[in-house]
Design an enzyme around this catalytic site. Structure first.
Site, PDB file in Angstrom:
ATOM      1  N   LYS A   1      59.033 -27.133 -46.070  1.00 43.95           N
ATOM      2  CA  LYS A   1      60.284 -27.802 -46.421  1.00 43.95           C
ATOM      3  C   LYS A   1      60.005 -28.712 -47.606  1.00 43.95           C
ATOM      4  CE  LYS A   1      60.186 -31.615 -45.840  1.00 43.95           C
ATOM      5  NZ  LYS A   1      59.512 -32.684 -46.611  1.00 43.95           N
TER       6      LYS A   1
ATOM      7  N   LYS B   1      54.400 -47.931 -40.213  1.00 44.43           N
ATOM      8  CA  LYS B   1      54.526 -46.465 -40.055  1.00 44.43           C
ATOM      9  C   LYS B   1      54.999 -46.236 -38.636  1.00 44.43           C
ATOM     10  CE  LYS B   1      53.417 -41.923 -40.434  1.00 44.43           C
ATOM     11  NZ  LYS B   1      54.176 -41.012 -41.290  1.00 44.43           N
TER      12      LYS B   1
ATOM     13  N   ARG C   1      45.638 -21.619 -58.732  1.00 43.74           N
ATOM     14  CA  ARG C   1      45.305 -21.260 -60.111  1.00 43.74           C
ATOM     15  C   ARG C   1      44.031 -21.929 -60.603  1.00 43.74           C
ATOM     16  NH1 ARG C   1      50.660 -23.602 -62.630  1.00 43.74           N
ATOM     17  NH2 ARG C   1      49.775 -25.215 -61.296  1.00 43.74           N
TER      18      ARG C   1
ATOM     19  N   LYS D   1      59.917 -45.049 -47.773  1.00 42.57           N
ATOM     20  CA  LYS D   1      58.507 -45.295 -48.064  1.00 42.57           C
ATOM     21  C   LYS D   1      58.333 -46.771 -48.394  1.00 42.57           C
ATOM     22  CE  LYS D   1      57.488 -40.572 -49.458  1.00 42.57           C
ATOM     23  NZ  LYS D   1      56.621 -40.203 -48.308  1.00 42.57           N
TER      24      LYS D   1
ATOM     25  N   GLU E   1      57.703 -45.298 -43.258  1.00 39.35           N
ATOM     26  CA  GLU E   1      56.343 -45.042 -43.736  1.00 39.35           C
ATOM     27  C   GLU E   1      55.890 -46.245 -44.551  1.00 39.35           C
ATOM     28  OE1 GLU E   1      55.406 -40.816 -44.899  1.00 39.35           O
ATOM     29  OE2 GLU E   1      57.522 -40.913 -45.507  1.00 39.35           O
TER      30      GLU E   1
ATOM     31  N   ASP F   1      63.851 -35.000 -48.917  1.00 35.12           N
ATOM     32  CA  ASP F   1      62.483 -34.932 -48.390  1.00 35.12           C
ATOM     33  C   ASP F   1      62.428 -35.122 -46.883  1.00 35.12           C
ATOM     34  OD1 ASP F   1      59.596 -36.948 -48.301  1.00 35.12           O
ATOM     35  OD2 ASP F   1      59.618 -34.817 -48.786  1.00 35.12           O
TER      36      ASP F   1
ATOM     37  N   LYS G   1      55.618 -31.799 -33.333  1.00 35.10           N
ATOM     38  CA  LYS G   1      55.131 -33.025 -32.688  1.00 35.10           C
ATOM     39  C   LYS G   1      55.448 -32.964 -31.200  1.00 35.10           C
ATOM     40  CE  LYS G   1      55.685 -35.901 -36.813  1.00 35.10           C
ATOM     41  NZ  LYS G   1      54.306 -36.331 -37.084  1.00 35.10           N
TER      42      LYS G   1
ATOM     43  N   HIS H   1      63.606 -33.086 -41.287  1.00 30.52           N
ATOM     44  CA  HIS H   1      63.067 -33.767 -40.106  1.00 30.52           C
ATOM     45  C   HIS H   1      64.124 -34.551 -39.351  1.00 30.52           C
ATOM     46  CE1 HIS H   1      59.412 -32.576 -41.924  1.00 30.52           C
ATOM     47  NE2 HIS H   1      59.147 -33.652 -42.607  1.00 30.52           N
TER      48      HIS H   1
HETATM   49  N1  LIG Z   1      52.162 -33.139 -49.137  1.00 31.33           N
HETATM   50  C1  LIG Z   1      52.881 -33.364 -48.028  1.00 31.33           C
HETATM   51  O1  LIG Z   1      52.686 -34.349 -47.279  1.00 31.33           O
HETATM   52  C2  LIG Z   1      53.969 -32.412 -47.651  1.00 31.33           C
HETATM   53  C3  LIG Z   1      54.302 -31.352 -48.495  1.00 31.33           C
HETATM   54  N2  LIG Z   1      55.280 -30.484 -48.100  1.00 31.33           N
HETATM   55  C4  LIG Z   1      55.633 -29.353 -48.951  1.00 31.33           C
HETATM   56  O2  LIG Z   1      54.482 -28.553 -49.182  1.00 31.33           O
HETATM   57  C5  LIG Z   1      54.528 -27.976 -50.477  1.00 31.33           C
HETATM   58  C6  LIG Z   1      53.265 -28.360 -51.240  1.00 31.33           C
HETATM   59  O3  LIG Z   1      53.261 -29.748 -51.340  1.00 31.33           O
HETATM   60  P1  LIG Z   1      51.961 -30.512 -51.895  1.00 31.33           P
HETATM   61  O4  LIG Z   1      50.725 -29.921 -51.320  1.00 31.33           O
HETATM   62  O5  LIG Z   1      52.208 -31.958 -51.666  1.00 31.33           O
HETATM   63  O6  LIG Z   1      52.032 -30.154 -53.454  1.00 31.33           O
HETATM   64  P2  LIG Z   1      50.853 -30.290 -54.547  1.00 31.33           P
HETATM   65  O7  LIG Z   1      51.532 -30.460 -55.834  1.00 31.33           O
HETATM   66  O8  LIG Z   1      49.828 -31.257 -54.084  1.00 31.33           O
HETATM   67  O9  LIG Z   1      50.163 -28.823 -54.523  1.00 31.33           O
HETATM   68  C7  LIG Z   1      50.811 -27.705 -55.081  1.00 31.33           C
HETATM   69  C8  LIG Z   1      49.894 -26.505 -54.913  1.00 31.33           C
HETATM   70  O10 LIG Z   1      50.493 -25.366 -55.484  1.00 31.33           O
HETATM   71  C9  LIG Z   1      49.570 -24.718 -56.360  1.00 31.33           C
HETATM   72  N3  LIG Z   1      50.331 -24.062 -57.417  1.00 31.33           N
HETATM   73  C10 LIG Z   1      51.183 -24.648 -58.280  1.00 31.33           C
HETATM   74  N4  LIG Z   1      51.700 -23.709 -59.111  1.00 31.33           N
HETATM   75  C11 LIG Z   1      51.141 -22.524 -58.766  1.00 31.33           C
HETATM   76  C12 LIG Z   1      51.263 -21.196 -59.250  1.00 31.33           C
HETATM   77  N5  LIG Z   1      52.055 -20.894 -60.274  1.00 31.33           N
HETATM   78  N6  LIG Z   1      50.553 -20.227 -58.651  1.00 31.33           N
HETATM   79  C13 LIG Z   1      49.726 -20.515 -57.606  1.00 31.33           C
HETATM   80  N7  LIG Z   1      49.574 -21.757 -57.097  1.00 31.33           N
HETATM   81  C14 LIG Z   1      50.274 -22.736 -57.682  1.00 31.33           C
HETATM   82  C15 LIG Z   1      48.694 -25.844 -56.880  1.00 31.33           C
HETATM   83  O11 LIG Z   1      47.411 -25.396 -57.224  1.00 31.33           O
HETATM   84  P3  LIG Z   1      46.974 -25.051 -58.751  1.00 31.33           P
HETATM   85  O12 LIG Z   1      47.526 -26.105 -59.632  1.00 31.33           O
HETATM   86  O13 LIG Z   1      45.495 -25.006 -58.664  1.00 31.33           O
HETATM   87  O14 LIG Z   1      47.573 -23.710 -58.995  1.00 31.33           O
HETATM   88  C16 LIG Z   1      48.560 -26.691 -55.609  1.00 31.33           C
HETATM   89  O15 LIG Z   1      47.543 -26.130 -54.806  1.00 31.33           O
HETATM   90  C17 LIG Z   1      55.807 -28.505 -51.127  1.00 31.33           C
HETATM   91  O16 LIG Z   1      56.838 -27.563 -50.922  1.00 31.33           O
HETATM   92  C18 LIG Z   1      56.127 -29.756 -50.313  1.00 31.33           C
HETATM   93  O17 LIG Z   1      57.508 -30.010 -50.275  1.00 31.33           O
HETATM   94  C19 LIG Z   1      55.932 -30.598 -46.902  1.00 31.33           C
HETATM   95  C20 LIG Z   1      55.623 -31.626 -46.064  1.00 31.33           C
HETATM   96  C21 LIG Z   1      54.665 -32.623 -46.386  1.00 31.33           C
HETATM   97  O1  LIG Z   2      57.549 -33.793 -44.771  1.00 37.08           O
HETATM   98  C1  LIG Z   2      57.138 -34.909 -45.050  1.00 37.08           C
HETATM   99  O2  LIG Z   2      56.657 -35.695 -44.059  1.00 37.08           O
HETATM  100  C2  LIG Z   2      55.753 -36.758 -44.375  1.00 37.08           C
HETATM  101  C3  LIG Z   2      55.698 -37.670 -43.141  1.00 37.08           C
HETATM  102  O3  LIG Z   2      55.207 -36.892 -42.072  1.00 37.08           O
HETATM  103  P1  LIG Z   2      54.620 -37.656 -40.781  1.00 37.08           P
HETATM  104  O4  LIG Z   2      54.251 -36.561 -39.834  1.00 37.08           O
HETATM  105  O5  LIG Z   2      53.440 -38.444 -41.276  1.00 37.08           O
HETATM  106  O6  LIG Z   2      55.711 -38.555 -40.260  1.00 37.08           O
HETATM  107  C4  LIG Z   2      56.210 -37.540 -45.581  1.00 37.08           C
HETATM  108  O7  LIG Z   2      55.220 -38.506 -45.939  1.00 37.08           O
HETATM  109  C5  LIG Z   2      56.415 -36.597 -46.755  1.00 37.08           C
HETATM  110  O8  LIG Z   2      56.964 -37.315 -47.856  1.00 37.08           O
HETATM  111  C6  LIG Z   2      57.383 -35.496 -46.375  1.00 37.08           C
HETATM  112  O9  LIG Z   2      57.376 -34.504 -47.400  1.00 37.08           O
END
Ligand SMILES: NC(=O)C1=CN([C@@H]2O[C@H](COP(=O)(O)OP(=O)(O)OC[C@H]3O[C@@H](n4cnc5c(N)ncnc54)[C@H](OP(=O)(O)O)[C@@H]3O)[C@@H](O)[C@H]2O)C=CC1
Ligand SMILES: O=C1O[C@H](COP(=O)(O)O)[C@@H](O)[C@H](O)[C@H]1O
EC number: 1.1.1.49
Length: 491
Positions: A149, A345, A50, A340, A217, A236, A183, A241
């Site tokens: 996830k 790590k 967005r 965490k 972590e 989480d 992995k 995992h």
């Molecule tokens: N970060 C991580 O290490 C990990 C994350 N995940 C999963 O990945 C997913 C994303 O996580 P993460 O990147 O950390 O989350 P963030 O909050 O950092 O990013 C969320 C994203 O979604 C977009 N977004 C939010 N609302 C809308 C909308 N209504 N329409 C379109 N885009 C939208 C935001 O962009 P904008 O605001 O510009 O719209 C942003 O790009 C989650 O489900 C999380 O559980 C899984 C494993 C690891």
């Molecule tokens: O899915 C997730 O994994 C990361 C850890 O991933 P790793 O490959 O670095 O072990 C975790 O930090 C995060 O909270 C979780 O959403």
């Protein structure tokens, strides 16, 4: 050098493209695969979010992220320029009308192209995004959708998401990602067990005393508090995992490496997990929340300060004692812990073999018995079989624990690709083997839910633990009550 199996040209569409996961993991993974020429430059990577940006503006953000998260040795400038040229940005609000027609029109310029929709957003948006894509004609026979996830936050929400996505795409085109399955060291668990008869003969309650799985972590919540505070360590890390790791350790041999043959066996483990009734949570679960302490040698704030909140009932640490009700594992406890702001790590599995009550060696030597297999998932990927050896030289008999070590880096002498690199290419190939099937996800939630219910019924609050410690002392007490202790490898 690892074998590179090229994939066809594709259109990758990342919803959530300005988020932490895309910037820290997805773009670097795609860059590495592009740099190794695993996919052609006729492919397109379409970023969707967005935030008010144009393609040039997004490319600048992507470049900054790649310079931060890709090692300098891999960051070839020409390759970087060519990769950034693949990026396009579309401003689309998943919950609104803006941007959808333009996005789908752009995609439908190439209707027969493999089309991978990666939903790197909150799980609440998965159903809506899929429905909107269908409404606007964006779903083609070559379309796949990747769901991150945790899928939902409990069984009912997971089922609702699976139903909404399943209404738009068939199961074989739905990729429920758990990046731990990407992995190399996790994939190696099946090779360890089913390609080495020596271990398969030992993999039984008759010879194994217990199993430990640690996923530790040093990072804190790192600005992801909005998501994490509604999730916690159990949702989480454990629901996905760690249960997947347990499945690979405990499963029976599949009848083949066929996708569903493997996933069928993992599902059997999930369904064999001893259910923890809500009133039992106290005896087999420990929750923690990090307080101010030390991480990576520097003072760090506690979780509440990171979150910017006065209070939170969210656990940043969880330890569990689990049982798998099967002939193979009857009576063998599985101890899991993740958190965490722990001291290191490290993701590691310890298989502790039984020590026979009798030995021809003096008792003080006998008790030294390490008698365990360590599987290091990350970092320093490898394995160690700890065993007793005679100290060389005269002066009576002295035994010393030593290790048979395998360092995967030394053994294979190559860079280990990030989990997302392999998984993203499998999505393009249409190979779902390393992804979770709907019934696996829902079986995992079915096991997790009574624990969540038990914590809620007891109004359980997470025990504080110092950042930089191994979590609440209650987690140590939980395993030591059984005459065991958490193994902490410090090499
Ligand atoms: N970060 C991580 O290490 C990990 C994350 N995940 C999963 O990945 C997913 C994303 O996580 P993460 O990147 O950390 O989350 P963030 O909050 O950092 O990013 C969320 C994203 O979604 C977009 N977004 C939010 N609302 C809308 C909308 N209504 N329409 C379109 N885009 C939208 C935001 O962009 P904008 O605001 O510009 O719209 C942003 O790009 C989650 O489900 C999380 O559980 C899984 C494993 C690891
Ligand atoms: O899915 C997730 O994994 C990361 C850890 O991933 P790793 O490959 O670095 O072990 C975790 O930090 C995060 O909270 C979780 O959403």
């Amino acid at each position: 050098m690892a074998r590179i199996l090229p994939v066809a040209s594709f259109d990758g569409v990342v919803f959530g493209a300005t988020g932490d996961l895309t910037m820290r993991k997805l773009l670097p993974a795609l860059f590495h695969r592009f740099r190794d020429r695993q996919f052609p430059d006729s492919s397109r990577i379409i970023a969707v979010a967005r935030t008010e940006l144009d393609t040039e503006g997004y490319r600048k953000r992507a470049e900054a992220a790649l310079r931060q998260h890709v090692d300098a040795a891999s960051l070839d400038e020409d390759m970087l320029t060519a990769f950034l040229d693949l990026l396009r940005y579309h401003l689309v609000d998943a919950l609104g009308e803006q941007g959808w027609p333009e996005l789908v029109a752009s995609l439908n310029e190439r209707p027969d192209q493999v089309r991978a929709y990666y939903l790197a957003t909150s799980p609440d948006l998965y159903g809506t995004i899929c429905q909107r894509l269908a409404q606007h004609g964006g779903i083609t026979p070559q379309s796949r959708v990747v769901l991150e996830k945790p899928i939902g936050r409990d069984l009912a929400s997971a089922q609702a998401i699976n139903n909404a996505v399943g209404a738009v795409l068939p199961e074989k085109q739905i990729f429920r990602i758990d990046h731990y399955l990407g992995k190399e060291t996790v994939q190696n668990l099946m090779a360890l067990r089913f390609a080495n008869p020596i271990f398969e003969r030992l993999w039984h309650a008759d010879t194994i005393d217990h199993v430990q799985i640690t996923v530790a972590e040093t990072v804190g919540v790192e600005g992801r508090g909005g998501y994490y505070n509604g999730s916690g360590a159990l949702r989480d890390m454990v629901q996905n995992h760690m249960l997947q790791l347990l499945c690979l350790l405990a499963m029976e041999s599949p009848i083949s490496l066929d996708t569903d043959a493997v996933r069928d066996e993992k599902l059997k483990v999930l369904r064999a997990l001893q259910r923890v009734d809500p009133h039992e949570v106290n005896g087999c679960t420990v929750r923690g929340q990090y307080s101010a302490g030390i991480a990576d040698g520097r003072p760090v704030p506690g979780y509440l300060a990171d979150l910017g909140a006065e209070s939170s009932n969210t656990e940043t640490f969880v330890a569990l004692k689990m049982q798998v009700n099967s002939w193979r594992w009857a009576g063998v406890p599985f101890y899991l812990r993740t958190g965490k702001r722990l001291p290191r790590k490290v993701s590691e599995i310890v298989v502790q073999f039984r020590t026979p009550p009798f030995s021809i060696y003096p008792r003080d030597q006998h008790e030294l018995q390490p008698n365990r297999l360590l599987i290091r998932l990350q970092p320093a990927e490898g394995m160690r079989l700890e065993m007793m050896t005679k100290e060389p030289g005269p002066g009576g008999l002295h035994l010393r624990p030593t290790g048979l070590d395998i360092s995967f880096e030394k053994a294979f002498g190559q860079r280990y690709p990030d989990a997302y690199e392999r998984l993203l290419m499998d999505v393009v190939r249409g190979n779902t083997t390393l992804f979770m099937r709907r019934d696996e996800v829902e079986a995992a939630w079915s096991w997790v839910e009574p624990i969540l219910q038990g914590w809620n019924d007891r109004r359980d609050t997470p025990r504080p633990y110092l950042a930089g410690s191994w979590g609440p002392t209650a987690a140590i007490a939980m395993i030591e009550r059984d005459g065991r202790t958490w193994y902490e490898s410090f090499d």
